[in-house]
Design an enzyme around this catalytic site. Sequence first.
Site, PDB file in Angstrom:
ATOM      1  N   ARG A   1      -2.892  -1.944  -3.248  1.00 13.22           N
ATOM      2  CA  ARG A   1      -4.016  -1.043  -3.118  1.00 13.22           C
ATOM      3  C   ARG A   1      -3.840   0.058  -4.163  1.00 13.22           C
ATOM      4  O   ARG A   1      -2.789   0.697  -4.230  1.00 13.22           O
ATOM      5  CB  ARG A   1      -4.000  -0.413  -1.733  1.00 13.22           C
ATOM      6  CG  ARG A   1      -5.132   0.544  -1.590  1.00 13.22           C
ATOM      7  CD  ARG A   1      -4.899   1.526  -0.483  1.00 13.22           C
ATOM      8  NE  ARG A   1      -6.189   1.890   0.035  1.00 13.22           N
ATOM      9  CZ  ARG A   1      -6.493   1.874   1.300  1.00 13.22           C
ATOM     10  NH1 ARG A   1      -5.611   1.536   2.189  1.00 13.22           N
ATOM     11  NH2 ARG A   1      -7.684   2.228   1.686  1.00 13.22           N
TER      12      ARG A   1
ATOM     13  N   HIS B   1     -16.561   4.623   7.994  1.00  7.86           N
ATOM     14  CA  HIS B   1     -15.110   4.436   8.148  1.00  7.86           C
ATOM     15  C   HIS B   1     -14.519   5.769   8.603  1.00  7.86           C
ATOM     16  O   HIS B   1     -14.485   6.746   7.847  1.00  7.86           O
ATOM     17  CB  HIS B   1     -14.488   3.998   6.810  1.00  7.86           C
ATOM     18  CG  HIS B   1     -12.999   3.851   6.886  1.00  7.86           C
ATOM     19  ND1 HIS B   1     -12.368   2.636   6.879  1.00  7.86           N
ATOM     20  CD2 HIS B   1     -12.012   4.768   7.018  1.00  7.86           C
ATOM     21  CE1 HIS B   1     -11.068   2.819   7.013  1.00  7.86           C
ATOM     22  NE2 HIS B   1     -10.829   4.114   7.079  1.00  7.86           N
TER      23      HIS B   1
ATOM     24  N   ARG C   1      -9.058  17.438   6.398  1.00  5.69           N
ATOM     25  CA  ARG C   1      -9.863  17.802   5.221  1.00  5.69           C
ATOM     26  C   ARG C   1     -11.220  18.327   5.670  1.00  5.69           C
ATOM     27  O   ARG C   1     -11.814  17.793   6.617  1.00  5.69           O
ATOM     28  CB  ARG C   1     -10.080  16.571   4.328  1.00  5.69           C
ATOM     29  CG  ARG C   1      -8.918  16.244   3.434  1.00  5.69           C
ATOM     30  CD  ARG C   1      -9.152  14.956   2.680  1.00  5.69           C
ATOM     31  NE  ARG C   1      -8.262  13.913   3.158  1.00  5.69           N
ATOM     32  CZ  ARG C   1      -8.402  12.612   2.896  1.00  5.69           C
ATOM     33  NH1 ARG C   1      -9.388  12.180   2.152  1.00  5.69           N
ATOM     34  NH2 ARG C   1      -7.546  11.738   3.374  1.00  5.69           N
TER      35      ARG C   1
ATOM     36  N   GLU D   1     -13.418   2.747  15.656  1.00  7.38           N
ATOM     37  CA  GLU D   1     -13.146   1.568  16.489  1.00  7.38           C
ATOM     38  C   GLU D   1     -12.843   1.940  17.932  1.00  7.38           C
ATOM     39  O   GLU D   1     -13.068   1.135  18.835  1.00  7.38           O
ATOM     40  CB  GLU D   1     -11.942   0.794  15.917  1.00  7.38           C
ATOM     41  CG  GLU D   1     -12.222   0.136  14.584  1.00  7.38           C
ATOM     42  CD  GLU D   1     -10.950  -0.317  13.877  1.00  7.38           C
ATOM     43  OE1 GLU D   1      -9.975  -0.685  14.552  1.00  7.38           O
ATOM     44  OE2 GLU D   1     -10.945  -0.291  12.627  1.00  7.38           O
TER      45      GLU D   1
ATOM     46  N   HIS E   1     -12.508   4.332  -0.025  1.00  5.16           N
ATOM     47  CA  HIS E   1     -12.587   3.412   1.127  1.00  5.16           C
ATOM     48  C   HIS E   1     -13.429   2.172   0.796  1.00  5.16           C
ATOM     49  O   HIS E   1     -13.956   1.522   1.703  1.00  5.16           O
ATOM     50  CB  HIS E   1     -13.218   4.086   2.371  1.00  5.16           C
ATOM     51  CG  HIS E   1     -12.343   5.102   3.028  1.00  5.16           C
ATOM     52  ND1 HIS E   1     -12.847   6.237   3.616  1.00  5.16           N
ATOM     53  CD2 HIS E   1     -11.004   5.145   3.213  1.00  5.16           C
ATOM     54  CE1 HIS E   1     -11.856   6.953   4.113  1.00  5.16           C
ATOM     55  NE2 HIS E   1     -10.726   6.310   3.884  1.00  5.16           N
TER      56      HIS E   1
ATOM     57  N   ILE F   1     -10.886   6.061  14.555  1.00  6.61           N
ATOM     58  CA  ILE F   1     -11.846   6.784  15.405  1.00  6.61           C
ATOM     59  C   ILE F   1     -13.074   5.914  15.669  1.00  6.61           C
ATOM     60  O   ILE F   1     -13.511   5.768  16.811  1.00  6.61           O
ATOM     61  CB  ILE F   1     -12.268   8.115  14.734  1.00  6.61           C
ATOM     62  CG1 ILE F   1     -11.044   9.019  14.518  1.00  6.61           C
ATOM     63  CG2 ILE F   1     -13.341   8.817  15.558  1.00  6.61           C
ATOM     64  CD1 ILE F   1     -11.322  10.264  13.688  1.00  6.61           C
TER      65      ILE F   1
ATOM     66  N   GLU G   1      -8.145  -3.901   5.728  1.00  5.85           N
ATOM     67  CA  GLU G   1      -8.071  -3.728   4.277  1.00  5.85           C
ATOM     68  C   GLU G   1      -7.009  -4.645   3.667  1.00  5.85           C
ATOM     69  O   GLU G   1      -7.178  -5.154   2.563  1.00  5.85           O
ATOM     70  CB  GLU G   1      -7.775  -2.260   3.954  1.00  5.85           C
ATOM     71  CG  GLU G   1      -8.968  -1.367   4.298  1.00  5.85           C
ATOM     72  CD  GLU G   1      -8.593   0.089   4.506  1.00  5.85           C
ATOM     73  OE1 GLU G   1      -7.880   0.368   5.496  1.00  5.85           O
ATOM     74  OE2 GLU G   1      -9.004   0.927   3.703  1.00  5.85           O
TER      75      GLU G   1
ATOM     76  N   MET H   1      -7.824  12.724  16.630  1.00  4.46           N
ATOM     77  CA  MET H   1      -9.039  12.695  17.451  1.00  4.46           C
ATOM     78  C   MET H   1      -8.756  12.327  18.906  1.00  4.46           C
ATOM     79  O   MET H   1      -9.347  12.877  19.826  1.00  4.46           O
ATOM     80  CB  MET H   1     -10.047  11.728  16.837  1.00  4.46           C
ATOM     81  CG  MET H   1     -11.352  11.629  17.573  1.00  4.46           C
ATOM     82  SD  MET H   1     -12.225  13.229  17.691  1.00  4.46           S
ATOM     83  CE  MET H   1     -13.250  13.169  16.226  1.00  4.46           C
ATOM     84  N   ARG H   2      -7.827  11.396  19.114  1.00  4.99           N
ATOM     85  CA  ARG H   2      -7.549  10.990  20.499  1.00  4.99           C
ATOM     86  C   ARG H   2      -7.034  12.185  21.303  1.00  4.99           C
ATOM     87  O   ARG H   2      -7.487  12.440  22.414  1.00  4.99           O
ATOM     88  CB  ARG H   2      -6.513   9.863  20.511  1.00  4.99           C
ATOM     89  CG  ARG H   2      -6.306   9.305  21.897  1.00  4.99           C
ATOM     90  CD  ARG H   2      -5.407   8.109  21.941  1.00  4.99           C
ATOM     91  NE  ARG H   2      -4.748   7.803  20.677  1.00  4.99           N
ATOM     92  CZ  ARG H   2      -4.187   6.638  20.419  1.00  4.99           C
ATOM     93  NH1 ARG H   2      -4.239   5.678  21.304  1.00  4.99           N
ATOM     94  NH2 ARG H   2      -3.580   6.428  19.286  1.00  4.99           N
TER      95      ARG H   2
ATOM     96  N   ASN I   1       0.859  -1.178   0.000  1.00  2.11           N
ATOM     97  CA  ASN I   1       0.000   0.000   0.000  1.00  2.11           C
ATOM     98  C   ASN I   1       0.901   1.235   0.000  1.00  2.11           C
ATOM     99  O   ASN I   1       1.491   1.577   1.020  1.00  2.11           O
ATOM    100  CB  ASN I   1      -0.881  -0.047   1.260  1.00  2.11           C
ATOM    101  CG  ASN I   1      -1.827   1.137   1.349  1.00  2.11           C
ATOM    102  OD1 ASN I   1      -1.809   2.032   0.496  1.00  2.11           O
ATOM    103  ND2 ASN I   1      -2.644   1.144   2.387  1.00  2.11           N
TER     104      ASN I   1
ATOM    105  N   ASN J   1      -8.058   8.868   9.467  1.00  2.00           N
ATOM    106  CA  ASN J   1      -7.642  10.231   9.120  1.00  2.00           C
ATOM    107  C   ASN J   1      -8.522  10.760   8.000  1.00  2.00           C
ATOM    108  O   ASN J   1      -8.927  11.908   8.000  1.00  2.00           O
ATOM    109  CB  ASN J   1      -6.168  10.245   8.729  1.00  2.00           C
ATOM    110  CG  ASN J   1      -5.289  10.287   9.956  1.00  2.00           C
ATOM    111  OD1 ASN J   1      -5.511  11.105  10.854  1.00  2.00           O
ATOM    112  ND2 ASN J   1      -4.324   9.390  10.020  1.00  2.00           N
ATOM    113  N   GLY J   2      -8.801   9.888   7.024  1.00  2.00           N
ATOM    114  CA  GLY J   2      -9.852  10.180   6.059  1.00  2.00           C
ATOM    115  C   GLY J   2     -11.126   9.513   6.561  1.00  2.00           C
ATOM    116  O   GLY J   2     -11.061   8.476   7.224  1.00  2.00           O
TER     117      GLY J   2
END
Length: 403
Positions: free
Chosen positions: A87, A204, A237, A329, A176, A327, A381, A279-280, A9, A207-208
Amino acid sequence: MDNKILVINCGSSTLKLAVFDEQSLDCTATGLAERLNHDDAVARIGQIDGDIPLPAGATHRQALEAMTTALADSGLLEGAPTAIGHRVVHGGENFREAALIDDEVLGAIDACASLAPLHNPVNLSGIESTRSLFPDVPNVAVFDTAYHQTLPPKAYLYAVPHSYYRDWGVRRYGFHGISHSYMLTEAARRLGKTPATTSIISAHLGNGCSIAAIRDGLSADTSMGLTPLEGLVMGSRSGDIDPGLFDYLKSKGIAQDELHHVLNHESGLLGLSGQTNDMRTLCELAEHGHEPSGVAIEVFCFRLARYIGAMMASLRHLDALVFTGGIGENSTRVRQQTLDNLKLLGFELDDELNRYGGEFSDGHIEGPGSRFPVLVIPTNEELVIAREAARLANASNGPQAPG
Ligand code: ADP
């Protein structure tokens, strides 16, 4: 010699790699090269102590060469793999599923590069590297867009002159897809259903971030569009904005190029909080009373809630709402705050199950009165790519004569 599948990837300055056993599809090694094409390029293999030495400014090819040599030296990859899965971000309208790579497929991936200029060229360089390192091994491209090729025109057309679509391919493609399709199979398995009869909303959130409505196994709507900029609020974004912003900010002296950069790299959670795209960290800051961080999380959750509502328009029934990605999960707060906006639709969480992210309840986090199941499912993935690579490589070998 074990038969192994190699999964690659390539991002703009990163290369993620995973090795899978072809029979069991167990992941036996993972690796990550970062800051490629920079002076301080570095690579690591999870199962090997210390960094893998890379030259300064190492390219994707050099990193791949160093990492596969290290895998071979430590017995994690004996000889050549039996197949290599890549990918690939954008397959345009050419690819509805994964493809065994030949020169024609390479040309078609290259032709989509104008739709994903940051991603497809680097994906191609990964493919070219493995083709020259392992010339006899089949390579398979697994596309982020392919799963969404079942979107109906009402979901993929923008309300702009039709010639933009006809002549230039301007439409919603969605991304995704590898993760969303994995959510379908995993949710169906956990619900005791077949994928073809299962309908879910899959969020999903990494980050994206993107969301998909999956109706009877097929993608019916999704939030990302022509590019991965549309839709939900993301790490850096913006997601949806009023295109009128371009004109208005032009009058303030902000040129289109600059705004393009801002919307992709300085917006989203980072732009709103003024602190971080992570986010954390934002949740920690908000808990310590940092107001802009709390606001950023609120905007993120509200946009997501609106999209969950919007995805309902594509479904006849809903078997489950599914959260995944770093995020989705891991953030109890984001799941709770999002569904707090959707009480009218009948979503209800069990606080305890949500706190543990469904770890002890086969992913379920809904409360007893919830109208719909709510699941937390870790995405994988790489496994989807390995499966597709094994499947297409075996198909290309043709049926084996009985021994
Ligand atoms: P990528 O899209 O790069 O694969 P991930 O899926 O790993 O990213 O998601 C990264 C995001 O997940 C980051 O914003 C990170 O802060 C968030 N995340 C990871 N763990 C937690 C957690 N415990 N609480 C909240 N957010 C988390």
